[in-house]
Design an enzyme around this catalytic site. Structure first.
Site, PDB file in Angstrom:
ATOM      1  N   LYS A  16       8.820  29.486  -5.670  1.00 31.51           N
ATOM      2  CA  LYS A  16       8.052  30.264  -5.976  1.00 31.51           C
ATOM      3  C   LYS A  16       6.710  28.945  -7.689  1.00 31.51           C
ATOM      4  CE  LYS A  16       8.790  34.117  -6.350  1.00 31.51           C
ATOM      5  NZ  LYS A  16      10.633  34.317  -6.406  1.00 31.51           N
ATOM      6  N   ARG A  87       6.934  43.978  -6.662  1.00 32.40           N
ATOM      7  CA  ARG A  87       8.355  44.083  -7.136  1.00 32.40           C
ATOM      8  C   ARG A  87       8.761  45.167  -6.114  1.00 32.40           C
ATOM      9  NH1 ARG A  87      11.293  40.836  -9.897  1.00 32.40           N
ATOM     10  NH2 ARG A  87      10.296  39.935 -12.126  1.00 32.40           N
ATOM     11  N   ARG A 121      22.691  24.740  -9.977  1.00 33.23           N
ATOM     12  CA  ARG A 121      21.704  23.958 -11.243  1.00 33.23           C
ATOM     13  C   ARG A 121      22.264  23.960 -12.663  1.00 33.23           C
ATOM     14  NH1 ARG A 121      16.794  27.671 -13.783  1.00 33.23           N
ATOM     15  NH2 ARG A 121      18.361  29.090 -13.802  1.00 33.23           N
ATOM     16  N   ARG A 154      24.641  27.742 -16.471  1.00 31.79           N
ATOM     17  CA  ARG A 154      24.475  28.721 -17.674  1.00 31.79           C
ATOM     18  C   ARG A 154      24.544  30.347 -16.626  1.00 31.79           C
ATOM     19  NH1 ARG A 154      17.841  28.663 -17.914  1.00 31.79           N
ATOM     20  NH2 ARG A 154      18.344  30.123 -17.077  1.00 31.79           N
ATOM     21  N   ARG A 165      21.921  39.007  -7.632  1.00 27.88           N
ATOM     22  CA  ARG A 165      20.294  38.678  -8.215  1.00 27.88           C
ATOM     23  C   ARG A 165      19.556  38.122  -6.711  1.00 27.88           C
ATOM     24  NH1 ARG A 165      18.746  33.055 -10.693  1.00 27.88           N
ATOM     25  NH2 ARG A 165      16.948  33.826 -10.770  1.00 27.88           N
TER      26      ARG A 165
END
Length: 210
Positions: A16, A87, A121, A154, A165
């Site tokens: 996004k 949301r 990532r 991370r 998530r």
């Protein structure tokens, strides 16, 4: 279409941010995210207090406060791409009351692909540069191209956190997707191609909505 009003939906890792940037650049509109809007209006008075009161206490900012902040951000924009809101279903219904959207687009990406993206990532612990082990690797594994710092994963990019998530997104936001689909407003964009391929399909959808 000049300065369209676009809602961009998609799970974490769907791209996004990248596609919102493309929309902003191509159509000269504002990128409105809930987080940015809240930070920019931390002291805005609402019937339910200011966002700062909740944020400083480490609490979720309640829907009525978020709604007013987003409304103010949209009223200041000639056109926009809205990302990260609504949301939940009540926020979607409120959004319908305050603005007329030109396009509701969903970046559709398979869950396994999302997990690959999220867990791959790597971030430089020195300068903060971002990499991806598959899609955007450094020249030397584990070493930042920019400053030679160590690349780390991370905590919020681990598989366990990534799954959580996605679960939260599915639980809260799937009803929003269903809502727009039932209204006949949802346009599904194949989010699994290259960023350029996704952008070509998204841009075509924006032009079709004109």
């Amino acid at each position: 279409m000049s300065q369209p009003k676009i809602l961009l939906l998609g799970p974490p890792g769907a791209g996004k941010g990248t596609q919102s940037s493309n929309i902003v650049e191509e159509y000269d509109v504002d990128h409105v995210t809930t987080g940015d809007a809240l930070r920019a209006n931390k002291d805005m008075e609402t019937e339910h207090g200011t966002p700062r009161e909740y944020m400083d206490a480490g609490e979720l900012v309640p829907d009525p406060v978020v709604n007013e902040i987003v409304k103010a951000a949209l009223e200041d924009a000639d056109g926009f791409v809205l990302d990260g809101y609504p949301r939940n279903l009540s926020q979607a219904e409120y959004l319908d009351e305050i603005t007329d959207l030109d396009l509701v687009a969903l970046l559709d990406v398979d869950r396994e692909e999302l997990l690959d993206r999220l867990t791959g990532r790597r971030v430089c612990d020195e300068c903060g540069a971002n990499y991806h082990v598959e899609f955007s690797p450094p020249e030397e594994e584990g070493v930042c191209d920019e400053c030679g710092g160590e690349l780390i994963q991370r905590d919020d990019d681990t598989e366990e956190t990534a799954k959580e998530r996605l679960n939260v997104f599915e639980e809260n936001t799937q009803p929003v997707i269903d809502y727009y689909e039932e209204e006949g407003e949802l346009v599904r964009i194949d989010g699994e191609g290259t960023p350029d391929e996704v952008w070509a399909e998204l841009e075509a959808a924006i032009e079709d909505a004109a």
